[in-house]
Scaffold this motif. Structure first.
Motif, mmCIF file in Angstrom:
data_model
loop_
_atom_site.group_PDB
_atom_site.id
_atom_site.type_symbol
_atom_site.label_atom_id
_atom_site.label_comp_id
_atom_site.label_asym_id
_atom_site.label_seq_id
_atom_site.Cartn_x
_atom_site.Cartn_y
_atom_site.Cartn_z
ATOM 1 N N LEU A 118 72.716 -4.967 67.181
ATOM 2 C CA LEU A 118 73.402 -6.236 66.944
ATOM 3 C C LEU A 118 74.872 -6.153 67.331
ATOM 4 O O LEU A 118 75.546 -7.182 67.458
ATOM 5 C CB LEU A 118 73.284 -6.632 65.468
ATOM 6 N N ASP A 119 75.386 -4.920 67.495
ATOM 7 C CA ASP A 119 76.763 -4.684 67.947
ATOM 8 C C ASP A 119 77.768 -5.388 67.030
ATOM 9 O O ASP A 119 78.665 -6.093 67.489
ATOM 10 C CB ASP A 119 76.938 -5.161 69.393
ATOM 11 N N LEU A 120 77.595 -5.169 65.721
ATOM 12 C CA LEU A 120 78.498 -5.773 64.750
ATOM 13 C C LEU A 120 79.831 -5.043 64.740
ATOM 14 O O LEU A 120 79.888 -3.832 64.961
ATOM 15 C CB LEU A 120 77.871 -5.698 63.351
ATOM 16 N N ASP A 121 80.905 -5.772 64.459
ATOM 17 C CA ASP A 121 82.177 -5.084 64.277
ATOM 18 C C ASP A 121 82.170 -4.414 62.907
ATOM 19 O O ASP A 121 81.243 -4.575 62.116
ATOM 20 C CB ASP A 121 83.364 -6.025 64.456
ATOM 21 N N GLU A 122 83.205 -3.645 62.628
ATOM 22 C CA GLU A 122 83.202 -2.807 61.432
ATOM 23 C C GLU A 122 83.073 -3.627 60.152
ATOM 24 O O GLU A 122 82.327 -3.263 59.236
ATOM 25 C CB GLU A 122 84.476 -1.963 61.395
ATOM 26 N N SER A 123 83.778 -4.753 60.074
ATOM 27 C CA SER A 123 83.716 -5.567 58.855
ATOM 28 C C SER A 123 82.344 -6.215 58.689
ATOM 29 O O SER A 123 81.803 -6.275 57.576
ATOM 30 C CB SER A 123 84.813 -6.636 58.880
ATOM 31 N N ASP A 124 81.756 -6.679 59.784
ATOM 32 C CA ASP A 124 80.426 -7.290 59.700
ATOM 33 C C ASP A 124 79.367 -6.250 59.377
ATOM 34 O O ASP A 124 78.395 -6.540 58.659
ATOM 35 C CB ASP A 124 80.078 -8.001 61.008
ATOM 36 N N ALA A 125 79.527 -5.022 59.885
ATOM 37 C CA ALA A 125 78.578 -3.956 59.553
ATOM 38 C C ALA A 125 78.660 -3.619 58.069
ATOM 39 O O ALA A 125 77.640 -3.355 57.422
ATOM 40 C CB ALA A 125 78.862 -2.716 60.399
#
Length: 228
Positions: A178-185
């Motif tokens: 999903l290639d989430l950024d750090e906050s979304d992960a």
């Protein structure tokens, strides 16, 4: 007497799945626009169990047309719609609205495209084994139960069938894709039940990648304290 599990699933099983998709979400469907919760249900079900959509449409419409009467209420022979924030008088119309949206989706072949999950239900439906380990082994009690993160993973693997471990590895790969950024992960692992921080120096995504890598390694290649 209450419905047996078989009778419950036969009459209301997929209806129950639709209603569960509204946990923590507003039931703000309109005749023209499905809610975020219903869109999440459609997206996941289209791409995993498309045959279940027709069943959901039938069960929703049947319940809307024939809500439980006083005798069934007294005997407990009914499916109780959880509180979705709507007045009781509006529930039948709302269920019919859901059935209409699902019916149109099937008839027109309109499947929501793949996307990052947007509801609590969708996160858990899409990543069930990842939710199992994060919610069961990495709750706020984890520091009291295990020496470190590796020990918790060790314990999971020891008591879990290898096929489920392999499923976990696949789910981690899908989440990372999903290639989430750090906050979304961080939000994603929290939705899936993780209540502790990853090990020092690791972001949630980097730690999950490390766990998946270790779980794919032959047991003899794993170093001391590594997840088995």
């Amino acid at each position: 007497m209450p419905l047996s599990p078989l009778e419950h699933d036969r009459r209301h099983g997929e209806l129950d799945q639709v209603i569960r998709a509204y946990a923590g979400q507003p039931a703000d469907d309109t005749p023209d626009t499905p809610s975020e919760a219903l869109t999440a249900y459609l997206r996941h079900t289209w791409h995993t169990r498309p045959w279940a959509l027709a069943t959901a449409e039938v069960q929703l419409r049947e319940y809307a047309r024939n809500p439980p009467g006083r005798l069934r209420l007294r005997l407990g022979e009914f499916y109780a719609i959880p509180d979705v924030g709507l007045p009781e008088a509006d529930i039948q119309q709302w269920l019919s609205c859901l059935a209409d949206h699902i019916g149109r989706s099937v008839e027109n072949g309109e499947a929501p495209p793949p996307a990052t999950p947007v509801t609590h239900w969708e996160w858990h439906a899409r990543f069930p084994e990842l939710a199992q380990i994060l919610g069961g082994w990495f709750s706020q009690d984890m520091p009291d139960e295990f020496d470190d993160h590796d020990a918790a993973v060790d314990d999971y693997v020891t008591g879990t069938h290898p096929q489920l471990v392999a499923r976990l590895v696949g789910e981690v790969s899908e989440l990372l894709a999903l290639d989430l950024d750090e906050s979304d992960a961080a939000l994603a692992v929290a939705e899936l039940g993780m209540e502790v921080d990853p090990p020092a120096r690791y972001s949630p995504g980097a730690w999950l990648a490390l766990v998946a890598e270790r779980l794919q390694s032959p047991r003899a290649d794993r170093g001391p304290g590594a997840a088995r």
